[in-house]
Design an enzyme around this catalytic site. Structure first.
Site, PDB file in Angstrom:
ATOM      1  N   VAL A 248       0.832  -1.203   0.000  1.00  0.00           N
ATOM      2  CA  VAL A 248       0.000   0.000   0.000  1.00  0.00           C
ATOM      3  C   VAL A 248       0.868   1.256   0.000  1.00  0.00           C
ATOM      4  O   VAL A 248       1.863   1.332   0.719  1.00  0.00           O
ATOM      5  CB  VAL A 248      -0.970   0.012   1.206  1.00  0.00           C
ATOM      6  CG1 VAL A 248      -0.224   0.055   2.526  1.00  0.00           C
ATOM      7  CG2 VAL A 248      -1.963   1.160   1.112  1.00  0.00           C
ATOM      8  N   ILE A 249       0.494   2.194  -0.864  1.00  0.00           N
ATOM      9  CA  ILE A 249       1.052   3.548  -0.865  1.00  0.00           C
ATOM     10  C   ILE A 249      -0.108   4.490  -0.560  1.00  0.00           C
ATOM     11  O   ILE A 249      -1.159   4.418  -1.209  1.00  0.00           O
ATOM     12  CB  ILE A 249       1.663   3.909  -2.235  1.00  0.00           C
ATOM     13  CG1 ILE A 249       2.807   2.949  -2.587  1.00  0.00           C
ATOM     14  CG2 ILE A 249       2.157   5.354  -2.238  1.00  0.00           C
ATOM     15  CD1 ILE A 249       4.036   3.057  -1.713  1.00  0.00           C
ATOM     16  N   GLN A 254       0.508   8.809  -4.095  1.00  0.00           N
ATOM     17  CA  GLN A 254       0.267   7.994  -5.278  1.00  0.00           C
ATOM     18  C   GLN A 254       0.513   8.776  -6.558  1.00  0.00           C
ATOM     19  O   GLN A 254       0.518   9.993  -6.564  1.00  0.00           O
ATOM     20  CB  GLN A 254      -1.163   7.445  -5.239  1.00  0.00           C
ATOM     21  CG  GLN A 254      -1.374   6.386  -4.173  1.00  0.00           C
ATOM     22  CD  GLN A 254      -2.816   5.939  -4.063  1.00  0.00           C
ATOM     23  OE1 GLN A 254      -3.617   6.162  -4.966  1.00  0.00           O
ATOM     24  NE2 GLN A 254      -3.164   5.314  -2.955  1.00  0.00           N
ATOM     25  N   GLU A 256       3.231   9.033  -8.194  1.00  0.00           N
ATOM     26  CA  GLU A 256       4.527   9.710  -8.200  1.00  0.00           C
ATOM     27  C   GLU A 256       5.690   8.736  -8.353  1.00  0.00           C
ATOM     28  O   GLU A 256       6.844   9.117  -8.211  1.00  0.00           O
ATOM     29  CB  GLU A 256       4.710  10.525  -6.912  1.00  0.00           C
ATOM     30  CG  GLU A 256       3.741  11.682  -6.776  1.00  0.00           C
ATOM     31  CD  GLU A 256       3.940  12.476  -5.501  1.00  0.00           C
ATOM     32  OE1 GLU A 256       4.857  12.126  -4.728  1.00  0.00           O
ATOM     33  OE2 GLU A 256       3.186  13.427  -5.279  1.00  0.00           O
ATOM     34  N   GLU A 282       1.002 -13.085  -4.159  1.00  0.00           N
ATOM     35  CA  GLU A 282      -0.211 -13.857  -3.960  1.00  0.00           C
ATOM     36  C   GLU A 282      -1.405 -13.177  -4.619  1.00  0.00           C
ATOM     37  O   GLU A 282      -1.831 -12.101  -4.201  1.00  0.00           O
ATOM     38  CB  GLU A 282      -0.487 -14.015  -2.458  1.00  0.00           C
ATOM     39  CG  GLU A 282      -1.741 -14.827  -2.152  1.00  0.00           C
ATOM     40  CD  GLU A 282      -2.054 -14.822  -0.667  1.00  0.00           C
ATOM     41  OE1 GLU A 282      -3.045 -15.448  -0.289  1.00  0.00           O
ATOM     42  OE2 GLU A 282      -1.312 -14.182   0.096  1.00  0.00           O
TER      43      GLU A 282
END
Length: 475
Positions: A248-249, A254, A256, A282
């Protein structure tokens, strides 16, 4: 959760009512450019917390402020509204529900929280071991589709550093830190879930912004950007297989290039650890699979020894992929991925009532593209058909999972082969279809021969179209 209230004026969308902020000190905010906004963004999902309908009942003009100290992630929670129903049976206990998902000790007094922000900014340092870093100009941040390859002036006083740290449960203090950051998994990954602290096999890779204060340039403060969790499996005879499980960012960072930077740092970490046999993912979401494909392809294209063997004297050949099939991928930074649930595409299994673009045998487009310019009939070890023994040697050396490495090589064949040569195209089609058949064997064998052949051809055409799309994003 309480029963739904018939009157919609007492219902609020949880995703809109909840406002998240990464709070910095006044001095740290003074170092930001006008484009940088780290407060007041919303979650994408709240159903793991508030239920499938993602509604909050019993309030008018509801606002839920959940603030984090930008580095230490210390938390502040405030629920405000203009009116509240008197009946407790139809009023959701918002704070009580959220308290089940965040650790105790959060602030409800904003003055106390802001004091904590000041204190933590001066003392907080990332947990674990630094494994990667990169820099960029603050003036190029918060621009959509910015690239980490853009140059910058090393003498620019507005240079911002980013650092990636590796840690485990054994790292002092990290377990408590993880309890504060894991909420982002629920809020930004579809099907996301918390992991068990009782399992020792977890590794974590965390990305931070390291920012110089404008008025005191010798002082740096750290700010959380995003993270990934990875799980180690035994790999015969004496190694481990690393599976990327969550990724996750946060929204302010985001688009960038930080998702790609974090993924590449993870891959290099795996490559340099002799105890790890390969990196797997996964059941990746489609956006994350795009991110992974682009970065893996760039890695192969920058590997001169691999390219010489793969392409022979055609190593600098141009692509036969059609420019008409090169739209920009959605969510290019891969803002969220969780292998524990959800996540769309990339499984490669026969689809059931859903259109996706990755290796599925039904409900796929035909992927017809323009024919390319004349190219060589063969491509060194890549063929087609590709030399399987050679591919396995490189796959092992590069520590890439088998299906992923096969897909990457199929993309590179398509990029360089003569698409007008009937024999070459036939060999390529057979190579891809053989892999697709093995991958979808159980589902395809339930069909009669004619329908099986039709589904394989549909899937091949869709896979080819998707390869062309991905190749169009890699330069």
């Amino acid at each position: 959760m309480a029963a739904a209230v018939p009157d919609s004026e007492w219902a609020a969308d949880a995703n809109e009512a909840i406002h998240l902020s990464l709070v910095r000190t006044k001095e740290d905010r003074a170092s930001l450019t006008a484009r940088e906004v780290y407060e007041g963004f919303n979650p994408t999902f709240t159903y793991p917390i508030f239920g499938e309908d993602e509604k909050l009942y019993g309030y008018k003009d509801l606002a839920v402020d959940l603030k984090f100290a930008s580095g230490s992630l210390a938390q502040y929670l405030k629920v405000s509204y203009s009116q509240k129903l008197a009946s407790s049976s139809v009023v959701d206990d918002i704070e009580g529900t959220l308290a089940g998902f965040i650790p105790p000790g959060y602030d409800t007094n904003e003055a106390d929280f802001l004091k904590r922000v000041e204190e933590d900014a001066a003392t907080f340092r990332p947990y674990g071991r630094l494994i990667h870093s990169y820099s960029r100009s603050a003036h190029k941040m918060s621009r959509k589709h910015a690239h980490m390859t853009q140059g910058y002036d090393p003498n620019d006083e507005d240079i911002v550093d980013f650092e990636v740290y590796h840690t485990t449960w054994d790292t002092p203090g990290f377990r408590e830190y993880h309890r504060r950051m894991q909420l982002f998994i629920l809020l930004y990954i579809e099907g996301g879930s918390y992991i068990s602290e009782e399992e020792d096999q977890w590794d974590f890779v965390v990305l931070y912004e390291k920012r110089r204060r404008r008025n005191t340039p010798d002082v740096f403060t750290y700010h959380f950007v995003g993270y990934s969790s990875l799980y180690r499996f035994y790999c015969f005879p004496e190694k481990t297989r690393m599976r990327l499980s969550q990724f996750v960012i946060l929204p302010p960072y985001q688009q960038e290039g930080h998702g790609s930077a974090l993924y590449c740092a993870i891959y290099q970490f795996v490559l340099q650890d002799a105890s790890i046999a390969e990196l797997t993912v996964e059941d990746p979401a489609e956006a994350f699979e795009d991110l992974r494909d682009r970065n893996d392809l760039k890695m192969l294209l920058n590997n001169e020894r691999y390219l010489r063997e793969a392409l022979g004297d055609d190593a600098n050949g141009s692509s036969c992929a059609s420019p008409a099939h090169h739209p920009s991928p959605p969510n290019a930074n891969g803002n969220g991925h969780n292998g524990h649930g959800g996540g769309g595409g990339g499984g490669g299994r026969v689809a059931k009532g859903r259109t996706v673009h990755h290796e599925r045998s039904v409900q796929l487009g035909n992927g017809r593209g323009n024919q390319g310019v004349g190219r060589r009939r063969t491509l060194g070890k890549l063929g087609p058909p590709a030399d399987r023994k050679w591919m396995e040697k490189w796959r092992t050396e590069l520590k890439i999972a088998q299906r992923q490495f096969n897909r990457l090589n199929e993309m590179l064949i398509l990029k360089h082969m003569d698409c007008e040569d009937g024999h070459t195209m036939k060999q390529y089609r057979l190579q891809v279809k053989q892999r697709l058949f093995r991958f979808n064997y159980d589902s395809l064998m339930q069909l009669d021969k004619e329908e099986r052949q039709t589904k394989l051809e549909e899937t091949f055409q869709s896979v080819r179209a998707d390869y062309e799309r991905i190749l169009g994003t890699v330069h």
